[in-house]
Design a protein around this motif. Structure first.
Motif, mmCIF file in Angstrom:
data_model
loop_
_atom_site.group_PDB
_atom_site.id
_atom_site.type_symbol
_atom_site.label_atom_id
_atom_site.label_comp_id
_atom_site.label_asym_id
_atom_site.label_seq_id
_atom_site.Cartn_x
_atom_site.Cartn_y
_atom_site.Cartn_z
ATOM 1 N N THR A 164 0.850 -1.204 0.000
ATOM 2 C CA THR A 164 0.000 0.000 0.000
ATOM 3 C C THR A 164 0.880 1.247 0.000
ATOM 4 N N VAL A 165 0.352 2.310 -0.597
ATOM 5 C CA VAL A 165 0.998 3.624 -0.570
ATOM 6 C C VAL A 165 -0.071 4.643 -0.202
ATOM 7 N N THR A 166 0.176 5.400 0.864
ATOM 8 C CA THR A 166 -0.787 6.410 1.312
ATOM 9 C C THR A 166 -0.049 7.703 1.626
ATOM 10 N N GLN A 167 -0.802 8.790 1.696
ATOM 11 C CA GLN A 167 -0.204 10.068 2.077
ATOM 12 C C GLN A 167 -1.213 10.866 2.896
ATOM 13 N N GLY A 168 -0.725 11.970 3.480
ATOM 14 C CA GLY A 168 -1.579 12.798 4.327
ATOM 15 C C GLY A 168 -2.653 13.518 3.533
ATOM 16 N N GLN A 169 -2.489 14.827 3.383
ATOM 17 C CA GLN A 169 -3.441 15.632 2.624
ATOM 18 C C GLN A 169 -2.929 15.809 1.208
ATOM 19 N N ASN A 173 -6.059 18.800 -2.883
ATOM 20 C CA ASN A 173 -7.103 17.770 -2.948
ATOM 21 C C ASN A 173 -7.285 17.215 -4.359
ATOM 22 N N ASP A 174 -6.212 17.247 -5.135
ATOM 23 C CA ASP A 174 -6.266 16.828 -6.536
ATOM 24 C C ASP A 174 -5.694 15.415 -6.671
ATOM 25 N N ALA A 179 -1.937 12.024 -6.601
ATOM 26 C CA ALA A 179 -2.259 10.868 -5.763
ATOM 27 C C ALA A 179 -1.001 10.142 -5.288
ATOM 28 N N ALA A 180 -1.104 9.509 -4.129
ATOM 29 C CA ALA A 180 0.030 8.770 -3.553
ATOM 30 C C ALA A 180 0.531 7.678 -4.482
ATOM 31 N N LYS A 181 -0.374 7.042 -5.221
ATOM 32 C CA LYS A 181 0.005 5.923 -6.093
ATOM 33 C C LYS A 181 1.021 6.327 -7.157
ATOM 34 N N HIS A 182 1.096 7.615 -7.474
ATOM 35 C CA HIS A 182 2.042 8.062 -8.497
ATOM 36 C C HIS A 182 3.499 7.892 -8.060
ATOM 37 N N ALA A 183 3.714 7.707 -6.768
ATOM 38 C CA ALA A 183 5.089 7.544 -6.273
ATOM 39 C C ALA A 183 5.702 6.217 -6.688
#
Length: 313
Positions: A164-169, A173-174, A179-183
């Motif tokens: 999983t890949v997640t991030q804060g804010q 809000n785009d 999005a975190a998945k782009h990392a």
């Protein structure tokens, strides 16, 4: 840049089975793809499973000193060779999204160069699409091999993929843009980004087991950014401002919620080329989570690669 493989290659009219479409991507410089141009059949099409940002199209053509097929008509004499060049010249190479043309990468202008090195041509595209089309209205389209490169990065030896890949804010809000998945999508055209207010400046990569984590490689934006012209790449002053906003990100390894070690702070530089914006932080610790944190500015990365020396648990 990474080479991308088409899911389908088709041609308008095949002279015979010796010149079939598959020869364009078979990695064999002894095989030739060719099509006639009568009745609108002068085309060769490369279709891909998704939209890529296409950087280069590289074409391998006949060469006179052809040790591969010395019996071919085009290499029997220099005069014959020049005639083949004239007949096969002036092919348009364009990128499409579906049926809609996005951009012509240029016209393939063949030369009379006699050596193999003379007959490798590179056309710069720098546009998005899912299809590359070669087309012309007269003569013949013919070449030995085609290579298409994209902004997708190559997999790195011993690289591990997070569950999983997640991030804060997410920034602004785009989710489409940041999005975190782009990392971890292996696409240097996209980036993950978060704002840092109220403790929201973090990006977390979680793995389904404990690894010995050797190093973390981070790809950041670069000024000479031909694939994504944006505020940060409009001029050097803007670029430096974006570097200042995004620098000083802590990169650490965790075991669950327990911090094992900080691999260091990501210290961005003002280097203008892509090669200047690839950073490696040594960790040499164990954990199941990599977390990037920042308290001011923006947290922004284009790609993260986590490299292991082995599975521990």
């Amino acid at each position: 840049m990474a080479e991308i493989t088409p899911t389908n290659v088709t041609i308008g009219a095949m002279p015979n089975d010796q010149h079939k479409a598959a020869h364009a991507i078979d990695r064999d410089l002894s095989t030739l793809v060719a099509t006639f141009t009568e009745d609108g059949k002068g085309w060769i099409k490369f279709e891909y499973a998704k939209t890529y940002f296409i950087h280069n199209v590289i074409i391998y053509y006949w060469f006179y000193t052809n040790w591969i097929d010395p019996n071919a008509h085009c290499v029997q004499s220099i005069a014959f060779f020049m005639g083949c060049v004239d007949n096969d010249n002036n092919v348009d190479v364009s990128v499409y999204q579906g049926e809609v043309k996005q951009k012509s990468c240029g016209t393939l202008q063949l030369t009379y160069g006699l050596e193999q090195s003379d007959q490798i041509y590179t056309l710069l595209c720098n546009t998005g699409g899912d299809t590359v089309l070669f087309s012309k209205n007269t003569g013949i389209i013919a070449f030995f091999e085609v290579v298409v490169t994209s902004t997708d990065r190559d997999w790195i030896i011993a690289e591990i993929t997070p569950s999983t890949v997640t991030q804060g804010q997410t920034l602004f809000n785009d989710e489409l843009a940041f999005a975190a998945k782009h990392a971890i999508d292996k696409d240097l055209m996209t980036n993950a980004a978060s704002s840092t207010g109220n403790g929201a400046g973090w990006l977390k990569l979680e793995f389904n087991r404990i690894y010995a984590i050797n190093k973390i490689i981070i790809f950041s934006r670069f000024y000479n950014n031909w694939y994504r012209v944006e505020l940060c790449t409009q001029n050097e002053a803007n670029f430096k401002l974006c570097v200042d906003i995004s620098t000083n990100t802590d990169v650490s390894v965790y075991q669950g919620d327990v911090k094992q070690k900080s691999c260091g702070a990501l210290q961005l530089t003002y280097g203008l080329e892509q090669s200047d914006q690839i950073y490696t932080l040594l960790c040499n610790t164990e954990g199941d989570t990599v977390k990037l944190t920042k308290n001011t500015g923006h947290l922004s990365v284009h790609e993260i690669a986590v490299i292991t020396t082995g599975i521990l648990l």
